[in-house]
Design a protein around this motif. Structure first.
Motif, short mmCIF file in Angstrom:
data_model
loop_
_atom_site.label_atom_id
_atom_site.label_comp_id
_atom_site.label_asym_id
_atom_site.label_seq_id
_atom_site.Cartn_x
_atom_site.Cartn_y
_atom_site.Cartn_z
N SER A 22 -2.49 -7.76 -14.46
CA SER A 22 -3.38 -6.68 -13.95
C SER A 22 -3.21 -6.50 -12.50
O SER A 22 -3.09 -5.53 -12.09
N ASP A 23 -3.61 -7.74 -11.95
CA ASP A 23 -3.68 -7.55 -10.28
C ASP A 23 -2.26 -7.37 -9.82
O ASP A 23 -2.04 -6.37 -8.91
N ALA A 24 -0.95 -7.89 -10.55
CA ALA A 24 0.36 -7.97 -9.97
C ALA A 24 0.71 -6.28 -10.17
O ALA A 24 1.18 -5.88 -9.39
N ASP A 25 0.20 -5.79 -11.29
CA ASP A 25 0.49 -4.29 -11.67
C ASP A 25 -0.03 -3.43 -10.40
O ASP A 25 0.48 -2.54 -10.12
N ARG A 26 -1.34 -3.93 -10.28
CA ARG A 26 -2.13 -3.01 -9.17
C ARG A 26 -1.38 -3.17 -7.78
O ARG A 26 -1.13 -2.12 -6.94
N TYR A 27 -1.16 -4.21 -7.50
CA TYR A 27 -0.39 -4.42 -5.97
C TYR A 27 0.96 -3.86 -6.11
O TYR A 27 1.39 -3.13 -5.15
N ARG A 28 1.65 -3.73 -7.07
CA ARG A 28 3.01 -3.39 -7.37
C ARG A 28 2.85 -1.64 -7.13
O ARG A 28 3.61 -1.00 -6.42
N ALA A 29 1.90 -1.14 -7.93
CA ALA A 29 1.77 0.15 -7.83
C ALA A 29 1.42 0.69 -6.40
O ALA A 29 1.90 1.67 -6.04
N ALA A 30 0.48 0.12 -5.93
CA ALA A 30 0.09 0.34 -4.38
C ALA A 30 1.50 0.20 -3.44
O ALA A 30 1.65 1.29 -2.68
N ALA A 31 2.18 -0.53 -3.58
CA ALA A 31 3.36 -0.90 -2.64
C ALA A 31 4.26 0.13 -2.99
O ALA A 31 4.77 0.84 -1.94
N ALA A 32 4.49 0.47 -4.13
CA ALA A 32 5.35 1.62 -4.63
C ALA A 32 4.93 3.13 -3.92
O ALA A 32 5.85 3.87 -3.48
N LYS A 33 3.79 3.46 -4.15
CA LYS A 33 3.16 4.35 -3.53
C LYS A 33 3.33 4.61 -2.02
O LYS A 33 3.71 5.31 -1.48
#
Length: 175
Positions: A22-33
Motif C-alpha cells: 500500500s505504501d508502494a502504491d501511494r509513492y508510485r501514484a505520487a510519482a506518476a502525478k
C-alpha cells in the motif's frame, strides 16, 4: 520537484522490497502525478527550456538553468523529443553567450538572474546579486552564472542519456 520525483520512485522500490504494497502504491501514484504535471508546469514556450521555478503568481522564472533541465531530463520527466529540443536550445544559448571554459565546469544559469529574483535585500552585492536593477553587475559571480563542477553531472548525464556523446565528451573531457 525533480529530486522529489526520484525520491518517490526510489521509495516505491523500497516499500515493495519491505513488503509494504500500500505504501508502494501511494509513492508510485505520487510519482506518476508529479511526472504527469512536471513538463507542462515548468516548460517555458518563450525560451524552449524548463524554467527554474514557477512563483505563487504563476510566473515562470527562467534563466536557462543547465542543471534544472539536466536533472529533469536525466530522471525521465521530459519526453525524449522534447528533451533533445531543450538540449539544442541550452547548447545554442551557451554558444550564444560565449561560454566554453569547460575546464571550469558549467555555469548554473546562462543568463542573468534578475535582481528581483535574488534571495533577499541582504544578498545585494553578494552571491551573484549585484546592485544594478538589471543585475548586470552580478552576472558570472558565484551563484549567478559562475562556473562550477557541482551539478555538471546532470547536464552530462542528460546528454549521454539522449545519445549525445560527442557533446557530452567535449564538456566532460575538458573538466
Amino acid at each position: 520537484n525533480a529530486l522529489a520525483y526520484r525520491a518517490l520512485a526510489n521509495m516505491t522500490g523500497m516499500a515493495t522490497k519491505a513488503g509494504k504494497p500500500s505504501d508502494a502504491d501511494r509513492y508510485r501514484a505520487a510519482a506518476a502525478k508529479l511526472r504527469s504535471a512536471y513538463y507542462q508546469h515548468f516548460y517555458d514556450p518563450a525560451t524552449g527550456v524548463l524554467a527554474g521555478w514557477r512563483s505563487a503568481d504563476s510566473q515562470l522564472h527562467d534563466y536557462y538553468f543547465l542543471w534544472v533541465n539536466g536533472i529533469a531530463i536525466h530522471y525521465g520527466l521530459v519526453p525524449k523529443p522534447e528533451a533533445n529540443a531543450i538540449m539544442d536550445r541550452l547548447l545554442a544559448k551557451m554558444k550564444e553567450v560565449g561560454y566554453d571554459n569547460f575546464h571550469l565546469g558549467l555555469p548554473g544559469n546562462l543568463i542573468t538572474v534578475a535582481l528581483k529574483d535574488c534571495v533577499d535585500d541582504t544578498s545585494k552585492g553578494r552571491f551573484g546579486c549585484g546592485v544594478r536593477p538589471d543585475n548586470s553587475d552580478g552576472f558570472q559571480n558565484y551563484e549567478n552564472g559562475g562556473a562550477t563542477g557541482a551539478y555538471a553531472f546532470f547536464t552530462l548525464a542528460a546528454l549521454y542519456d539522449l545519445g549525445r556523446r560527442t557533446e557530452a565528451d567535449r564538456i566532460l573531457f575538458a573538466m
